[in-house]
Design a protein around this motif. Structure first.
Motif, short mmCIF file in Angstrom:
data_model
loop_
_atom_site.label_atom_id
_atom_site.label_comp_id
_atom_site.label_asym_id
_atom_site.label_seq_id
_atom_site.Cartn_x
_atom_site.Cartn_y
_atom_site.Cartn_z
N VAL A 1 -15.75 0.64 0.22
CA VAL A 1 -14.63 -0.20 -0.23
C VAL A 1 -14.87 -1.63 0.25
CG1 VAL A 1 -12.13 -0.58 -0.03
CG2 VAL A 1 -13.02 1.74 -0.18
N GLU B 1 -3.03 -2.34 -3.63
CA GLU B 1 -4.16 -1.41 -3.80
C GLU B 1 -3.86 -0.46 -4.94
OE1 GLU B 1 -1.75 1.90 -2.66
OE2 GLU B 1 -3.82 2.04 -3.37
N HIS B 2 -4.88 -0.01 -5.61
CA HIS B 2 -4.75 1.10 -6.55
C HIS B 2 -6.10 1.78 -6.65
CE1 HIS B 2 -6.09 -1.13 -10.52
NE2 HIS B 2 -6.96 -1.23 -9.58
N TYR B 3 -6.08 2.98 -7.24
CA TYR B 3 -7.34 3.71 -7.42
C TYR B 3 -7.75 3.53 -8.87
CZ TYR B 3 -6.93 5.83 -2.85
OH TYR B 3 -6.87 6.00 -1.49
N THR C 1 0.85 -1.20 0.00
CA THR C 1 0.00 0.00 0.00
C THR C 1 0.88 1.24 0.00
OG1 THR C 1 -0.07 0.30 2.41
CG2 THR C 1 -1.67 -1.24 1.45
N ARG D 1 -1.86 13.08 -7.52
CA ARG D 1 -3.07 12.25 -7.54
C ARG D 1 -4.31 13.12 -7.70
NH1 ARG D 1 -5.01 8.65 -2.38
NH2 ARG D 1 -7.08 9.59 -2.44
N GLN E 1 -10.75 3.16 -4.51
CA GLN E 1 -9.60 2.28 -4.24
C GLN E 1 -10.03 0.82 -4.35
OE1 GLN E 1 -7.92 2.50 -0.23
NE2 GLN E 1 -5.85 2.62 -1.08
N TRP F 1 -8.59 -3.41 -4.20
CA TRP F 1 -7.60 -4.19 -3.46
C TRP F 1 -7.43 -5.60 -4.02
CZ3 TRP F 1 -4.99 -2.29 0.86
CH2 TRP F 1 -5.41 -1.03 1.30
#
Ligand SMILES: Nc1ccc(Br)nc1
Length: 445
Positions: free
Chosen positions: A69, A145-147, A35, A46, A131, A133
């Motif tokens: 999430v 994790e990423h957005y 993370t 971002r 986000q 996972w």
């Protein structure tokens, strides 16, 4: 100093924590394995990227939505062997419920469409940035994790939906300074594979599994793909036929092989004709090998790639007309894409397109001595209530304040000094021109 953590399972740091004199131990200040923290400079990038996502969504007349999430695990249990479902970040909560940190957003979108039911009029054009996972054994050292920016259209059965989503992606690239020489978008349809399976009378229930396997084209060798296809029970003739059709990159050739009245060909021809009208034809190309790795796609699929071939797919998506019925609801035709926040930044770095996002503050207010801290408060407050960004600084030497002003690109330095204040005045320095003047404190704009 923070203990350095190494790539050991589940993120325990390998070195013992620093032992302060009182014997307590310092927590590992790194974020959990896989993370990221976003300190100010990273957060500015971002925020800038997400602002571009939002602006394109606004231009395309999409509405923003959001979801937890945390989702029920049931939303993501699929039997097609997708990587995404084999890496669920899943657990049992204190109420004994099986939950996940969501690996993707489309099922949440579908859940909300079902929940809204007849109360919404179709088509729906929704977007979100959220986000996602995955729980990956850290041996691979990849992020967990990423957005993702997701744009989805519900209730638009024709390829107009895919054409609209492609325009959104291309508008985003153009806003970032990326051209069709840098990036292309491969387009195909799962109906191509469906037609080939029909040619070999392969049973319907194998379709999804075959899609997940052929999506590994480019990641696995041709032999490995063939082997996996054979294990599903396909004949070697069918495997060769699939590989042959999937290597096609010409729509006319595909038409020759499948015939003109196949839905896949008609859809793709319509899409490429729309592309000419939208003016983005040079961005897209037909490539039958594109199937995408998510089980629920049913029609046109697409993915953006860097033409130098250095990076993983930048974004991807497709049509999923039968996802809602897997949740026990009536189907609504749907189409969408996911656009991650990581590969695009690698591409911008490659192309030298990262924006200069230094801090910008309008004013620094600085009391020249302690007894003026009160007046400095009222000066700062008055400017802030007029909408100016003000950094109120005290207990510093003036030399530090000038350095700080430079660091944060302040427009003005407002000095609150004793003799000026006694006359109801403050001193203003315009930092770009060094111009300096006094002004009535209550007339400061
Ligand atoms: N689905 C998914 C989730 C998280 C990351 Br990092 N990559 C892919």
């Amino acid at each position: 100093s923070a203990p350095s953590s190494s790539a050991v399972e589940d993120g325990e740091s390998s070195s013992s924590p620093v032992m302060p004199p009182d014997g307590s131990s310092v927590v590992d200040v790194n974020p959990p394995r896989g993370t990221r923290d976003f300190p100010p400079e990273d957060m500015r990038l971002r925020t800038w990227l997400f602002d571009q996502f939002r602006e394109v969504s606004r231009i395309m007349a999409f509405e923003e939505v959001d979801f937890p999430v945390l989702e029920s695990e049931a939303l993501f249990i699929r039997k097609a062997g997708e990587e995404i479902t084999q890496q669920l970040y899943n657990f049992e909560d204190k109420g004994g419920r099986r939950v996940v940190l969501r690996p993707e957003i489309t099922p949440s979108l579908a859940r909300l469409v079902i929940k809204q039911g007849k109360s919404v009029s179709l088509p729906l054009k929704w977007f979100t940035i959220g986000q996602c996972w995955r729980y990956e054994r850290m041996t691979r050292g990849r992020r967990r994790e990423h957005y993702q920016w997701n744009m989805d259209i519900f209730g638009m059965p024709k390829v107009r939906a895919e054409s609209e989503l492609l325009q959104a992606i291309i508008l985003l690239f153009e806003r970032l300074g990326i051209t069709s020489s840098d990036v292309g978008i491969r387009v195909s349809s799962r109906k191509v594979l469906q037609a080939v399976l029909n040619m070999y009378s392969i049973p319907e229930h194998l379709f999804t599994e075959v899609c997940v396997i052929v999506d590994k084209l480019g990641k696995l060798t041709r032999e490995e793909i063939e082997k996996e296809l054979i294990t599903t029970g396909l004949s070697s003739e069918a495997v060769q036929g699939i590989i042959e059709v999937l290597s096609l990159k010409s729509l006319p050739k595909l038409e020759e092989v499948l015939g003109s009245n196949v839905e896949a060909v008609a859809d793709l021809k319509k899409l490429f004709s729309f592309a000419e009208q939208y003016g983005y034809a040079d961005w897209i190309c037909f490539d039958a090998s594109v199937v995408r790795g998510l089980a629920y796609y049913t029609g046109i699929v697409f993915e953006a790639f860097d033409r130098e071939g250095k990076l993983r797919a930048i974004c991807g998506g497709g049509r999923y007309d039968r996802l809602l019925s897997t949740f026990g609801s009536e189907d609504v035709p749907a189409c969408g894409f996911g656009f991650g926040d990581a590969v695009i930044v690698e591409l911008l770095k490659e192309k030298g397109l990262l924006p200069d996002l230094s801090r910008q503050i309008d004013d620094i207010v600085f009391p020249l001595d302690e007894e003026l801290e009160g007046p400095a408060s009222s000066v700062a407050s008055s400017l802030r209530r007029k909408g100016r960004s003000v950094d109120l600084v005290e207990d510093k030497r003036l030399k530090w304040v000038f350095k700080h002003a430079e660091r944060i690109n302040a427009g003005r330095l407002i000095l609150v000094g004793k003799s000026e204040w006694e006359r109801g005045m403050v001193r203003v320095k315009i930092l770009s021109t060094r111009e300096e003047y006094e002004v009535k404190a209550d007339e400061l704009q």
